[in-house]
Write an enzyme that holds these catalytic residues in place. Structure first.
Site, PDB file in Angstrom:
ATOM      1  CE  LYS A 177      58.921  56.231  90.191  1.00 12.88           C
ATOM      2  NZ  LYS A 177      58.565  55.135  90.964  1.00 12.88           N
ATOM      3  CB  THR A 228      61.870  54.661  93.284  1.00  8.08           C
ATOM      4  OG1 THR A 228      60.513  55.742  93.312  1.00  8.08           O
ATOM      5  CG2 THR A 228      61.274  53.428  92.271  1.00  8.08           C
TER       6      THR A 228
END
Length: 334
Positions: free
Chosen positions: A192, A249
């Protein structure tokens, strides 16, 4: 044996996680590399370097001496950057008590060895894999330190250890779930960061929600492909350690990786973006290379990761990234 908790690494996430554990009433010692940071935490109840304005619990103490932090600790939380974990842990290994639970907060894949963080911990310490836990999920440190409600995932092959850690960090604002899929949890957390860099670049280039949604969704697809090749449970990537962490994120300005990518998208060099980070580590800048190598080793196609690597390490212009990705050969979605 009485419980004693040590958190090694007083960056924003290490400090926030130490606060969470201390808020459950546990006595927690936080190791800081710099003595001035340790003194500020103990004397002023604040980490002015990484979480200014956040009052830390009285049951949280800090030291710059790793021996004092680790001595007798039954749970040791490793909160240093992924690429420095091996070096630090090698020095700390003689201080660990037998049968201690080792917990990794780092999200990355080690350069060179291509090992996940739990594999690095096992390699350095020689402890059994089921004594090692990892924490992942939407873990934006500032929001957690401000006690905004969030959930996370604790992964450990030993379910009982995962539950014990779950109890040690369950608060009114922090809800941990447990799974046994360490591989999927770690890959979701590492990948991520790379996808967030691409989302930041897209934002810096002025692209909108459609582009962001495309990168998040296709980023999740390539992460899942790598996970499948390494034996992860596909359902992990639909949960907090996969989609949850990815969305947070990739969309929040608090994300160091997204902010770093945005600087690149606006035309800054990698060196300029690193200087602007003021010592904060954007893990994806290095991990994009090791994840790319891991994918190549297993024959997994990861085009977004490939593009991020080329921007960060081969001088590729972010403005070319959209054309390269959109211009790829058309195919079914699944």
């Amino acid at each position: 044996m009485d419980e004693k908790f040590a958190v090694l690494g007083a960056g924003s996430w290490g400090t926030a996680f130490a606060k969470v554990m201390a808020d459950t009433g546990r006595e927690v010692t936080l190791w800081a590399r710099r003595r001035d940071v340790a003194d500020a935490i103990t004397e002023r109840r604040e980490n002015p370097e990484y979480l200014p304005g956040i009052r830390l619990p009285d049951t949280l103490t800090s030291t710059s001496d790793p021996r004092l932090a680790i001595d007798g600790a039954t749970t040791v939380v490793l909160a240093v950057p992924s690429q420095s974990l091996r070096h630090n842990l090698t020095a700390w290994r003689p201080l660990l008590v037998p049968d201690a639970t080792l917990v990794s907060l780092a999200k990355g894949v080690e350069l060179g060895t291509l090992k996940r963080m739990s594999e690095v911990v096992a390699d350095v310490t020689g402890v059994r894999e089921d004594w090692i836990a990892v924490v992942s999920g939407p873990n934006l440190a500032k929001e957690i330190a401000e006690e905004q409600p969030t959930a996370t995932v604790i992964a450990c092959r030993d379910h009982d250890r995962a539950v014990a850690l779950q109890q040690a960090c369950s608060t009114s604002y922090f809800r941990p779930y447990t799974i046994t899929d360490v591989v999927g949890c770690e890959l979701g957390g590492a990948c991520k960061n790379v996808i967030a860099l691409s989302c930041g670049m897209a934002d810096g280039l002025g692209f909108g929600a459609n582009t962001l949604a495309t990168l998040i969704t296709r980023g999740l697809a390539e992460t899942s492909r790598l996970g499948a090749a390494l034996g992860a449970d596909p359902m992990t990537f639909a949960g907090l350690a996969g989609l949850g962490d990815l969305v947070a994120t990739c969309s929040s300005p608090l994300s160091r990786n997204r902010s770093f990518g945005a600087r690149l998208g606006r035309g800054e060099t990698v060196a300029q973006a690193q200087a602007a980070a003021h010592g904060q580590v954007a893990e994806g800048v290095k991990s994009c290379s090791s994840i790319r190598e891991l994918a190549l080793r297993h024959g997994v196609e990861m085009p977004i990761t490939e593009m991020v690597h080329r921007v960060c390490h081969d001088g590729f212009d972010p403005r070319e990234m959209a054309g390269e990705l959109i211009g790829r050969k058309t195919k079914p979605e699944r």
